[in-house]
Enzyme design. Structure first.
Site, PDB file in Angstrom:
ATOM      1  N   MET A 110       9.225   9.919 -50.953  1.00  0.00           N
ATOM      2  CA  MET A 110      10.195   9.743 -52.038  1.00  0.00           C
ATOM      3  C   MET A 110      10.139   8.294 -52.533  1.00  0.00           C
ATOM      4  O   MET A 110      11.097   7.793 -53.120  1.00  0.00           O
ATOM      5  CB  MET A 110      11.604  10.102 -51.564  1.00  0.00           C
ATOM      6  CG  MET A 110      11.702  11.582 -51.177  1.00  0.00           C
ATOM      7  SD  MET A 110      13.357  12.251 -51.302  1.00  0.00           S
ATOM      8  CE  MET A 110      14.217  11.222 -50.159  1.00  0.00           C
ATOM      9  N   ALA A 154       9.853   4.044 -52.516  1.00  0.00           N
ATOM     10  CA  ALA A 154      10.440   2.910 -51.763  1.00  0.00           C
ATOM     11  C   ALA A 154       9.639   2.746 -50.471  1.00  0.00           C
ATOM     12  O   ALA A 154      10.180   2.716 -49.372  1.00  0.00           O
ATOM     13  CB  ALA A 154      11.922   3.124 -51.495  1.00  0.00           C
ATOM     14  N   GLY A 175       5.886   2.076 -42.615  1.00  0.00           N
ATOM     15  CA  GLY A 175       5.843   3.414 -41.996  1.00  0.00           C
ATOM     16  C   GLY A 175       5.038   4.388 -42.852  1.00  0.00           C
ATOM     17  O   GLY A 175       4.239   5.187 -42.339  1.00  0.00           O
ATOM     18  N   HIS A 176       5.248   4.328 -44.179  1.00  0.00           N
ATOM     19  CA  HIS A 176       4.483   5.212 -45.074  1.00  0.00           C
ATOM     20  C   HIS A 176       2.995   4.878 -45.021  1.00  0.00           C
ATOM     21  O   HIS A 176       2.144   5.765 -45.104  1.00  0.00           O
ATOM     22  CB  HIS A 176       4.972   5.060 -46.521  1.00  0.00           C
ATOM     23  CG  HIS A 176       6.358   5.561 -46.748  1.00  0.00           C
ATOM     24  ND1 HIS A 176       7.422   4.715 -46.957  1.00  0.00           N
ATOM     25  CD2 HIS A 176       6.861   6.816 -46.796  1.00  0.00           C
ATOM     26  CE1 HIS A 176       8.526   5.414 -47.136  1.00  0.00           C
ATOM     27  NE2 HIS A 176       8.216   6.703 -47.040  1.00  0.00           N
ATOM     28  N   GLN A 211      17.462  17.781 -52.436  1.00  0.00           N
ATOM     29  CA  GLN A 211      17.768  17.530 -51.029  1.00  0.00           C
ATOM     30  C   GLN A 211      18.904  16.530 -50.819  1.00  0.00           C
ATOM     31  O   GLN A 211      19.197  16.161 -49.704  1.00  0.00           O
ATOM     32  CB  GLN A 211      16.513  17.113 -50.260  1.00  0.00           C
ATOM     33  CG  GLN A 211      15.949  15.756 -50.595  1.00  0.00           C
ATOM     34  CD  GLN A 211      14.592  15.541 -49.931  1.00  0.00           C
ATOM     35  OE1 GLN A 211      13.579  16.095 -50.341  1.00  0.00           O
ATOM     36  NE2 GLN A 211      14.564  14.726 -48.879  1.00  0.00           N
ATOM     37  N   GLU A 239       7.519  11.225 -37.912  1.00  0.00           N
ATOM     38  CA  GLU A 239       8.366  11.730 -36.824  1.00  0.00           C
ATOM     39  C   GLU A 239       9.772  11.131 -36.889  1.00  0.00           C
ATOM     40  O   GLU A 239      10.665  11.571 -36.183  1.00  0.00           O
ATOM     41  CB  GLU A 239       7.725  11.411 -35.469  1.00  0.00           C
ATOM     42  CG  GLU A 239       6.499  12.254 -35.211  1.00  0.00           C
ATOM     43  CD  GLU A 239       5.936  12.067 -33.817  1.00  0.00           C
ATOM     44  OE1 GLU A 239       6.393  11.146 -33.094  1.00  0.00           O
ATOM     45  OE2 GLU A 239       5.028  12.831 -33.455  1.00  0.00           O
ATOM     46  N   GLN A 241      13.271  17.375 -39.791  1.00  0.00           N
ATOM     47  CA  GLN A 241      12.535  17.759 -41.000  1.00  0.00           C
ATOM     48  C   GLN A 241      11.130  18.239 -40.637  1.00  0.00           C
ATOM     49  O   GLN A 241      10.648  19.263 -41.145  1.00  0.00           O
ATOM     50  CB  GLN A 241      12.450  16.560 -41.942  1.00  0.00           C
ATOM     51  CG  GLN A 241      11.466  16.741 -43.076  1.00  0.00           C
ATOM     52  CD  GLN A 241      11.496  15.603 -44.077  1.00  0.00           C
ATOM     53  OE1 GLN A 241      12.377  15.558 -44.926  1.00  0.00           O
ATOM     54  NE2 GLN A 241      10.546  14.694 -43.998  1.00  0.00           N
ATOM     55  N   LEU A 253      11.687   1.925 -39.211  1.00  0.00           N
ATOM     56  CA  LEU A 253      11.564   1.599 -40.635  1.00  0.00           C
ATOM     57  C   LEU A 253      12.059   2.781 -41.456  1.00  0.00           C
ATOM     58  O   LEU A 253      11.771   3.933 -41.145  1.00  0.00           O
ATOM     59  CB  LEU A 253      10.108   1.294 -40.993  1.00  0.00           C
ATOM     60  CG  LEU A 253       9.450   0.091 -40.322  1.00  0.00           C
ATOM     61  CD1 LEU A 253       8.150  -0.269 -41.042  1.00  0.00           C
ATOM     62  CD2 LEU A 253      10.365  -1.125 -40.283  1.00  0.00           C
ATOM     63  N   SER A 254      12.817   2.472 -42.489  1.00  0.00           N
ATOM     64  CA  SER A 254      13.354   3.508 -43.375  1.00  0.00           C
ATOM     65  C   SER A 254      13.613   2.871 -44.726  1.00  0.00           C
ATOM     66  O   SER A 254      14.017   1.695 -44.795  1.00  0.00           O
ATOM     67  CB  SER A 254      14.678   4.038 -42.791  1.00  0.00           C
ATOM     68  OG  SER A 254      15.406   4.703 -43.799  1.00  0.00           O
TER      69      SER A 254
HETATM   70  O1  PAF Z   1      10.711  12.595 -45.914  1.00  0.00           O
HETATM   71  C1  PAF Z   1      10.740  12.493 -47.152  1.00  0.00           C
HETATM   72  O2  PAF Z   1      10.479  11.443 -47.727  1.00  0.00           O
HETATM   73  C2  PAF Z   1      11.157  13.699 -47.980  1.00  0.00           C
HETATM   74  O3  PAF Z   1      12.127  14.453 -47.329  1.00  0.00           O
HETATM   75  C3  PAF Z   1       9.964  14.586 -48.394  1.00  0.00           C
HETATM   76  C4  PAF Z   1       9.278  15.190 -47.194  1.00  0.00           C
HETATM   77  C5  PAF Z   1       8.972  13.740 -49.191  1.00  0.00           C
HETATM   78  C6  PAF Z   1      10.451  15.725 -49.275  1.00  0.00           C
HETATM   79  O4  PAF Z   1      11.092  15.255 -50.411  1.00  0.00           O
END
Ligand code: PAF
Length: 285
Positions: free
Chosen positions: A30, A32, A36-37, A61, A148, A153, A184-185
């Site tokens: 999503m 930002a 971590g990404h 969501q 994780e 999710q 990290l978030s």
């Molecule tokens: O974890 C996220 O960033 C979101 O929940 C995802 C998996 C991209 C779905 O919108």
């Protein structure tokens, strides 16, 4: 790096790579983006010749419009980070493309999605399951990578892919943490300096509880103490702090099987979630 804004452009890129026999990985995000990404992209790169990242702040969501409105959006920085991380393509669908007028379909994963995050963020996992199904249908990846950090999710998405027989491998990548242990978030950007300092009580509480459970202390006592310590650290709401089965997310009152300690709590106005494994071989050790 290709920047794809229309689904048709994504479709063409995927077609070309498929014809060339390339293995394709999708990293749904999503935006930002943080380190971590980038680790998710690295995990994808290890297993696929082509890596696509998607950036889409999925309105379905978010059960709270205020939370959706304040979700950080940083497209230019995200694109620069993806480029530097050697991503092949980034797909940026819009809400209008994804959910046009008349959109009426939702995906619900029973059981695993219903407790914890499912209870505290009504319809959150329906939104996640619906968007992930759409992302997978459009990008047709061989594998998709999820962090994780959002372990429930990940469990919901694994269940979804297995139940629908989706031809995709779902890969979980370990949580990346700051030096002091905070996971990290994208939401960490919303913490004040003081909240950021106090937020470390969350991963510490998980670590301490893991050690206590693995040394044979009674689960209920350990969880109650963890609650108390988080309150003392300044967390205003503790939605849950629990030991669960890591596939079904059923609560466990004593250690068995594959386990996870999970927690969600709010500091200031920012809700943080985290989890760690409790390995069988550490139980009683
Ligand atoms: O974890 C996220 O960033 C979101 O929940 C995802 C998996 C991209 C779905 O919108």
């Amino acid at each position: 790096m290709q920047i794809l804004r229309e689904s048709i452009a994504l479709c063409h890129a995927v077609d070309r790579w498929r014809v060339a026999g390339e293995r394709i990985a999708l990293v749904p995000t999503m935006g930002a983006l943080h380190a971590g990404h980038i680790k998710l992209l690295a995990a994808a790169r290890e297993k696929a010749g082509r890596v696509i990242a998607s950036i889409f702040v999925n309105p379905l969501q978010f059960n709270d419009p205020a939370d959706l409105a304040r979700y950080p959006r940083r497209e230019a920085e995200d694109l620069a980070m993806l480029e530097a991380a050697d991503c092949d393509a980034v797909w940026l669908p819009t809400a209008e493309q994804f959910y046009p007028d008349g959109f009426a379909t939702g995906v619900h994963v029973a059981g695993v999605s219903e407790r914890w995050e499912g209870e505290h963020r009504l319809r959150h996992f329906d939104g996640v399951a619906t968007v992930v199904t759409k992302l997978l249908a459009a990008a047709r990846p061989d594998l998709a990578v999820f962090g994780e950090k959002d372990y429930q999710q990940l469990a919901v998405i694994r269940r979804l892919a297995a139940d629908l027989g989706l031809p995709v491998e779902i890969l979980g990548a370990p949580t990346v943490r700051d030096d002091d242990g905070l996971a990290l978030s994208s939401r960490n950007a919303l913490l004040s300096a003081d909240e950021r300092e106090r937020a470390v009580a969350l991963p510490r509480g998980l670590e301490e509880s893991r050690a206590a459970i693995s040394h044979g202390r009674q689960v209920a006592t350990v969880l109650a103490e963890a609650h108390q310590r988080l309150s003392q650290a300044g967390f205003s709401a503790i939605d849950y702090f629990a030991l669960v089965d890591s596939a079904t997310f059923e609560p466990l009152d004593s250690p068995r099987g594959e386990m996870r300690l999970i927690a969600a709590a709010t500091i200031g106005t920012t809700r943080l979630i985290d989890n760690i494994s409790v390995e069988m071989d550490t139980v009683g050790g």
